[in-house]
Design an enzyme around this catalytic site. Structure first.
Site, PDB file in Angstrom:
ATOM      1  CB  THR A  96       1.404   4.304  -8.771  1.00 45.67           C
ATOM      2  OG1 THR A  96       2.381   5.221  -8.278  1.00 45.67           O
ATOM      3  CG2 THR A  96       1.414   4.324 -10.287  1.00 45.67           C
ATOM      4  CE  LYS A 171       5.390   6.483  -9.849  1.00 45.15           C
ATOM      5  NZ  LYS A 171       4.892   5.863  -8.630  1.00 45.15           N
ATOM      6  CE  LYS A 239       0.774  -0.493  -9.306  1.00 48.00           C
ATOM      7  NZ  LYS A 239       0.602   0.352  -8.127  1.00 48.00           N
TER       8      LYS A 239
END
Lengths: 286, 286
Positions: A96, A171, A239
């Site tokens: 990701t 995502k 993140k």
């Protein structure tokens, strides 16, 4: 499509590589910490000393590393994958990371007459082991079709989302929805605790209706019992949310809930709790 | 426990009263707007001209009205229920209102040797019609046991949560969790739209995993298609979240996500959108 170089053998990458081998692929692996590769090497994978060596003479190179800077290093750095790319090769980043980085890898692959897909996954280490990950794929559709058997050896819900970066964007949307759901469960529990409710009964009552969510069923009981073992690390969630927030701002969109929840998690990280699971957001209210 | 006075025949109260009649209870009804009672009167309910007249000589009085001020009026006002309460009678407030008001009604009932329960519901008009509401009950447990057959004629998930006010507190926790989930779905869709994703595909991909929720499945497609018909009104959700936020603050708890989402909905209400369904939160991002 038989020979695969797999870079990044960790909590996720390890079981994913094993599933590829079970499906009949010949694997070569590279990881920063060789010790983490014991299981895949014992299962018959070959070891390579760098990302470039791992990707050389393969049909496909797959990456599952930690942060965008790791992805950048592994592709564009010295002894990186791009040094070894041959025409017709398939590059699949399962990490990701930022949609912008996905587009850069896509363009670099094109320059070498190769194809790249961004294919972040969802489902955690449980899904990685069981081979039931959701995989959200961006890139060109013919490349997706070629990659499908590989991806379906690791996941169940493998979906083509659109051009390069679309896997990462999907995502991001996933993580945004999680931010809302997990904070909702957390504030409901903090509220119920402050009011002296029987929390297990409360969750059982509200979990089956309009307030119900995977986060309530999966993380609610852990919040109540104080089980903060990581299924998904706070530091990784931070993140992801930071990328999502930045990408949104680039389009002029301000996501207030997301930014608020990101701020809460950052406060927990500053307290040294980044290695706990995301359900530890309940600690913010204590 | 055969004779029931039911006060508040609206979108929710109407079908709930009909379900009680189907279960064999004799109903007398009162509502501010008599026209809304046509169906229940046609089904054999009697009409009363005030809350007091509706509650007089009944085994139980049930209320399902709009706002806390309506509940206050119906119980404590002139010609209110409390004027007609007899020893042994059961008062059940099905409205979502403040836990503090629930405790006042409980105390007033006790003074008259009667029992009161706070029993807010969840499940919307669909659940009211189908008799599948979740009902969260606060009060004394023996009174709950007496009330159970009545409540089970209207709902499926009927749970005793604790002392007076606990039903309302559980409902508040429910609304808090919804605030998080609905804002998460909303910001995920706003993000995906800004990035040009295929939104239906995106929801289908992320809805089955850790980001999944009732809000995503039930309200996500409506947000995407722009269907803002109310299953649950924004104006009522604002009322509930405001109570939850105030109750939290009384215990020294600040619920940042909740307060943020409440602020967004209030901005929509100021634009005159309070009569839309809660999925119209997506309008905040347009």
């Amino acid at each position: 499509m038989k020979k695969i170089g797999f870079i990044g053998i960790g909590v996720m990458g390890g079981p994913m590589a094993l599933n590829l081998m079970r499906a009949g692929y010949e694997l070569t692996v590279y990881s920063r910490t060789k010790a983490k590769c014991e299981a895949v090497l014992a299962a018959g994978a070959r070891w390579a000393d760098s990302p470039a060596a791992c990707a050389a003479r393969q049909d496909a190179a797959l990456t599952m590393v930690g942060y965008p800077r790791d992805v950048e290093q592994v592709y564009f750095g010295a002894d990186g994958i791009l040094e070894a790319v041959q025409p017709g090769m398939l590059l699949i980043d399962l990490t990701t990371t930022s949609p912008e980085l996905a587009k850069r890898i896509f363009a670099a692959a094109k320059e070498r007459d190769a194809d790249a897909l961004d294919a972040p996954v969802s489902g955690g280490d449980t899904g990685a082991k069981a081979g039931t990950l959701a995989i959200m794929v961006g890139g060109e559709e013919p490349a997706f079709e070629r990659a499908k058997p590989i991806l379906e050896a690791m996941g169940k819900n493998v979906v083509y989302e659109g051009p390069a970066g679309s896997g990462q964007h999907t995502k991001m949307a996933n993580q945004i929805a999680i931010a809302g759901a997990v904070s909702g469960v957390c504030e409901a529990i903090a509220y119920g605790r402050a009011q002296g409710l029987d929390l297990e009964r409360m969750l059982a009552t509200i979990g089956s209706g309009a307030a119900g969510s995977w986060q309530m069923t999966g993380n609610g009981p852990k919040m109540v019992s104080g089980d903060f073992a990581p299924g998904f690390y706070i530091k990784h969630f931070i993140k992801d949310m930071a990328i999502a927030s930045e990408e949104a701002k680039k389009t002029g969109l301000s996501l207030e809930m997301l930014d608020g929840v990101l701020g809460m998690y950052r406060a927990l990280e500053e307290l040294g709790l980044g290695d706990l699971g995301t359900q530890a957001l309940i600690r913010y209210y204590e």
